[in-house]
Motif scaffolding. Structure first.
Motif, PDB file in Angstrom:
ATOM      1  N   GLU A  81       0.887  -1.360  -0.045  1.00  0.00           N
ATOM      2  CA  GLU A  81      -0.012  -0.051   0.143  1.00  0.00           C
ATOM      3  C   GLU A  81       0.864   1.182  -0.107  1.00  0.00           C
ATOM      4  N   TYR A  96     -11.018   7.058   0.632  1.00  0.00           N
ATOM      5  CA  TYR A  96     -11.654   5.813   0.718  1.00  0.00           C
ATOM      6  C   TYR A  96     -11.429   4.656   0.020  1.00  0.00           C
ATOM      7  N   ARG A 127      -7.811   3.664   1.010  1.00  0.00           N
ATOM      8  CA  ARG A 127      -7.502   3.501   2.374  1.00  0.00           C
ATOM      9  C   ARG A 127      -6.848   2.132   2.653  1.00  0.00           C
ATOM     10  N   GLU A 150      -5.692  -1.273   4.318  1.00  0.00           N
ATOM     11  CA  GLU A 150      -6.520  -2.617   4.418  1.00  0.00           C
ATOM     12  C   GLU A 150      -6.981  -2.545   5.810  1.00  0.00           C
ATOM     13  N   CYS A 205      -8.133  -0.639   7.661  1.00  0.00           N
ATOM     14  CA  CYS A 205      -9.586   0.401   7.496  1.00  0.00           C
ATOM     15  C   CYS A 205     -10.588  -0.448   6.719  1.00  0.00           C
ATOM     16  N   ARG A 206     -10.110  -1.155   5.614  1.00  0.00           N
ATOM     17  CA  ARG A 206     -11.191  -2.002   4.930  1.00  0.00           C
ATOM     18  C   ARG A 206     -11.797  -3.033   5.797  1.00  0.00           C
ATOM     19  N   HIS A 207     -10.908  -3.769   6.675  1.00  0.00           N
ATOM     20  CA  HIS A 207     -11.472  -4.797   7.255  1.00  0.00           C
ATOM     21  C   HIS A 207     -12.284  -4.555   8.529  1.00  0.00           C
ATOM     22  N   SER A 237     -17.878  -7.263   0.651  1.00  0.00           N
ATOM     23  CA  SER A 237     -16.907  -6.704  -0.371  1.00  0.00           C
ATOM     24  C   SER A 237     -15.764  -6.079   0.154  1.00  0.00           C
ATOM     25  N   SER A 238     -15.431  -5.934   1.525  1.00  0.00           N
ATOM     26  CA  SER A 238     -14.361  -5.159   1.986  1.00  0.00           C
ATOM     27  C   SER A 238     -13.410  -6.244   2.494  1.00  0.00           C
ATOM     28  N   ARG A 239     -13.487  -7.410   2.970  1.00  0.00           N
ATOM     29  CA  ARG A 239     -12.731  -8.391   3.629  1.00  0.00           C
ATOM     30  C   ARG A 239     -13.159  -9.883   3.569  1.00  0.00           C
TER      31      ARG A 239
END
Length: 133
Positions: A25, A80, A83, A85, A87-89, A126-128
């Motif tokens: 990232e 967003y 962002r 990972e 945050c995504r999880h 859809s995020s994790r």
């Protein structure tokens, strides 16, 4: 479980160095998003670009404009799509949500945490990856 109401508690709570970004990232930010990369120091995130001091909260968390003064504060993330990972999880576990006083959780979720975890995993699919086993 309620939809996220953008209370910002999760983003505010995980300031002061509690979030991480992967090296991949960071490398991508360096190449394609220098405005994000300037907040990276020694492989760690959210440092003031001028003083190089750790910030107390994410510099990309923004208070959304209110339509009326009575409205609750809502927050948005200005990075967003890019962002970290971490945050995504989030959120990944019901007990994490309880600990962090997440406003998505409801009393009924606490009465049946396994069902609530399945619902959370579906909501976050859809995020994790799923946390429920």
């Amino acid at each position: 479980m309620k939809d996220c109401n953008q209370c910002g508690k999760c983003c505010i709570k995980y300031g002061d160095g509690d979030l991480a970004a992967t090296q991949e990232e960071i490398d991508l930010w360096e190449l394609f998003n220098p405005d994000i990369f300037e907040y990276v120091k020694d492989g760690k995130i959210w440092f003031d670009p001028e003083t190089r001091e750790q910030l107390h909260r994410c510099p990309f968390l923004k208070l959304a404009p209110k339509a009326t003064a009575e409205e609750k504060d809502k927050y948005t993330c200005s990075i967003y799509v890019d962002r970290p990972e971490d945050c995504r999880h989030y959120p990944s576990l019901i007990n994490e949500m309880v600990r962090d006083e997440c406003e998505m959780i409801e009393v009924v979720d606490l009465e049946n945490p396994n069902k609530a975890q399945k619902q959370l995993d579906k909501l976050m699919s859809s995020s994790r990856p799923s946390s429920y086993s």
